[in-house]
Design an enzyme around this catalytic site. Structure first.
Site, PDB file in Angstrom:
ATOM      1  N   GLU A 317     -21.836 -26.914  68.634  1.00  0.00           N
ATOM      2  CA  GLU A 317     -21.471 -26.593  70.026  1.00  0.00           C
ATOM      3  C   GLU A 317     -22.277 -25.444  70.619  1.00  0.00           C
ATOM      4  O   GLU A 317     -21.727 -24.597  71.319  1.00  0.00           O
ATOM      5  CB  GLU A 317     -19.969 -26.265  70.098  1.00  0.00           C
ATOM      6  CG  GLU A 317     -19.105 -27.443  69.711  1.00  0.00           C
ATOM      7  CD  GLU A 317     -17.621 -27.115  69.686  1.00  0.00           C
ATOM      8  OE1 GLU A 317     -16.853 -27.910  70.255  1.00  0.00           O
ATOM      9  OE2 GLU A 317     -17.225 -26.092  69.096  1.00  0.00           O
TER      10      GLU A 317
HETATM   11  C1  ACM Z   1     -16.527 -28.231  65.409  1.00  0.00           C
HETATM   12  O1  ACM Z   1     -15.405 -28.779  65.435  1.00  0.00           O
HETATM   13  N1  ACM Z   1     -16.981 -27.613  66.490  1.00  0.00           N
HETATM   14  C2  ACM Z   1     -17.362 -28.249  64.235  1.00  0.00           C
END
Ligand code: ACM
Length: 506
Positions: A317
């Site tokens: 992310e």
């Molecule tokens: C994640 O759930 N951002 C690895």
């Protein structure tokens, strides 16, 4: 007479006499040959024979059995009706075991202490649920006769605990370790840093924990581990044959570091600490040299206190990092991980930077395919499967679950159980699968009761997928066996979700 019986697909009825059968084990073993005419009874005279490397496992077993039975159960190296033996010819692989229960003896054999430890987890499930009580119980303490030969399908069977969104103490982490090993998991991934908190001391950057560790989601006090605390967790895990995999999440999920050190920020201004639950807004600067000095110090210090082979560098992310910067950043830190002797693990996005060789790519997507995966396999990377819509223990069970999130969907017990880690990912052959991990993110979880409610009973479901032969996996059988674990979890003081999908024996 012993009957050879395959456990695969067997619909198992609840036993008339609690646990006097080998049918209720989780994970289901590779092979079970019950001898229904025979039982072994623990008595005040029983000793445990365990010498050499087996002795520590013998003491661990005694530590489980003594409080509830009230028996002395001495561990001796010369004699004992319960015998734990390391035997290079056991033919059960590096982590498997053979358990033989007769009227007079309980024999456990394995090529390693790890295998014996796994066998002990089976043995405790063969005893009545009250064996898990920490106060003396009436008994009797019978073990059903027969033979079990067992070994894991996947070598890597992991749980992850997010100690960044809410901090969990050393004691709380040890408690979770003791719970995951019951179901034969052998890796604990600690998500040590995130926007909301930095939880591990780094001597060369002390404000990371002094300031960056001082809060958590919701604005609570947070907390952090000293290196001594971390060593205590690692050592405790090792005593239970669990390898700790520390994660420093980079280059996103770094607000706690950016808040602690102004010089890490592009504009030289530290942002405030963050106590919300949004993601994707923070990033280290790929084009500042100080970023790489910082990351190398962190990796060096963390590698020094981590005996296990892995170091997890996050990579998920990174929405506040440009694609170009992301690749440059990850490409520069991968050699640093190697320089300090560790194998890199990262969330699957980091495969964009083409990690080489045995690097581990942890897939957390919600579909059964991603173009990064076949490329990773072609490079020789190992794939760790953690599909968010199957294995994320922080997803709600259903719309009424008071804890957890739901961005990857609801995950009832049958959903957690109903997939095959070996064949789930299209374009990834089973040989490339290192194993399975069940992550537990803690945005909504503040204490062990919360952790357990989300982990149990989905963690046992995922543990069975990771350990048991595919041919033995069957939802109806699992639900029936899981039902008998209700009293066992209760006797253990483990909070758990009474899923309506399970015919609980309570
Ligand atoms: C994640 O759930 N951002 C690895």
């Amino acid at each position: 007479m012993w009957q050879v019986r395959s456990v695969a697909g067997t619909a198992v009825a609840a036993p008339a006499v609690e646990n006097l059968a080998m049918d209720n084990l989780i994970p289901v073993p590779e092979s079970v040959r019950p001898d229904p005419a025979t039982t072994f009874a623990l008595s005040p005279q029983t000793s445990i024979r365990a010498a050499g490397d087996a002795a520590e496992v013998g003491e661990y077993l005694a530590g489980i059995l003594r409080p509830s039975t009230g028996f002395p159960l001495p561990v001796r190296d010369d004699a004992g009706a319960i015998a734990l033996e390391i035997d290079a010819t056991a033919e059960t692989g590096p982590a498997g075991y053979r358990l033989l229960v007769t009227g007079e003896t309980v024999g456990l054999r394995a090529v390693s202490a790890e295998g014996l430890f796994n066998g002990v987890q089976t043995l405790r499930q063969l005893l009545p649920a009250a064996i898990e009580s920490r106060t003396e119980q009436p008994g009797p303490w019978s073990v059903p006769g027969g033979e079990i030969v067992d070994r894991p399908r996947f070598a890597h069977r992991a749980a992850m605990l997010d100690v960044a969104r809410h901090f969990f103490t050393v004691e709380q982490v040890k408690r979770y370790i003791d719970q995951i090993v019951r179901y034969k998991l052998n890796r604990l991934h600690l998500h040590l840093t995130d926007d909301q908190g930095w939880r591990i001391d780094i001597d060369s950057w002390p404000k990371l924990t002094e300031y960056g560790g001082g809060t958590e989601v919701g604005g609570g006090p947070g907390g952090h581990y000293s290196k001594q605390d971390y060593a205590e967790i690692v050592e405790y895990a090792a005593s239970r044959h669990v390898v700790v995999i520390p994660e420093i999440d980079l280059p996103g999920h770094t607000n706690a570091a950016l808040a602690s050190y102004a010089e890490l920020n592009r504009d030289g201004v530290a942002p405030p600490r963050y106590t919300g639950i949004e993601v994707g807004f923070s990033s280290l600067c790929a084009d500042k040299e100080v970023t790489y000095e910082f990351v190398e110090d962190v990796i060096r210090e963390l590698a020094e206190i981590t005996p296990g082979p892995y170091l997890h560098i996050g990579g998920d992310e990174a929405e506040a990092t440009s694609e170009e910067d992301y690749k440059e950043f990850v490409s520069r830190i991968l050699p640093v991980v190697a320089k300090y002797g560790k194998t890199a693990v990262g969330w699957h996005e980091y495969a964009k930077a083409a990690p080489q060789g045995e690097a581990v790519v942890q897939y957390w997507g919600t579909t059964d395919t991603d173009p990064l995966l076949p490329e990773a396999v072609a490079r020789g990377n190992k794939i760790l499967v953690s599909p968010a819509n199957k294995s994320y223990l922080d997803m709600k069970y259903d719309e009424n679950t008071p804890l957890g999130l739901k961005w990857a969907g609801f995950i009832e017990v049958a959903d957690a159980y109903g997939w095959d880690p070996g064949s789930y990912l299209r374009d990834v052959p089973e040989e490339a699968i290192l194993g399975v991990e069940a992550p537990l993110w803690s945005e909504t979880l503040e204490n062990s009761d919360h952790v357990e409610f989300m982990a149990f009973p989905r963690l046992p479901a995922l543990a069975e997928l990771a350990w048991s032969p595919k041919s033995a996996q069957d939802w109806e059988s699992f639900a029936q066996r899981l039902a008998t674990h209700g009293p066992r979890l209760e006797a253990s003081g483990i909070n758990y979700y009474r899923s309506p999908q399970v015919p609980w024996n309570i």
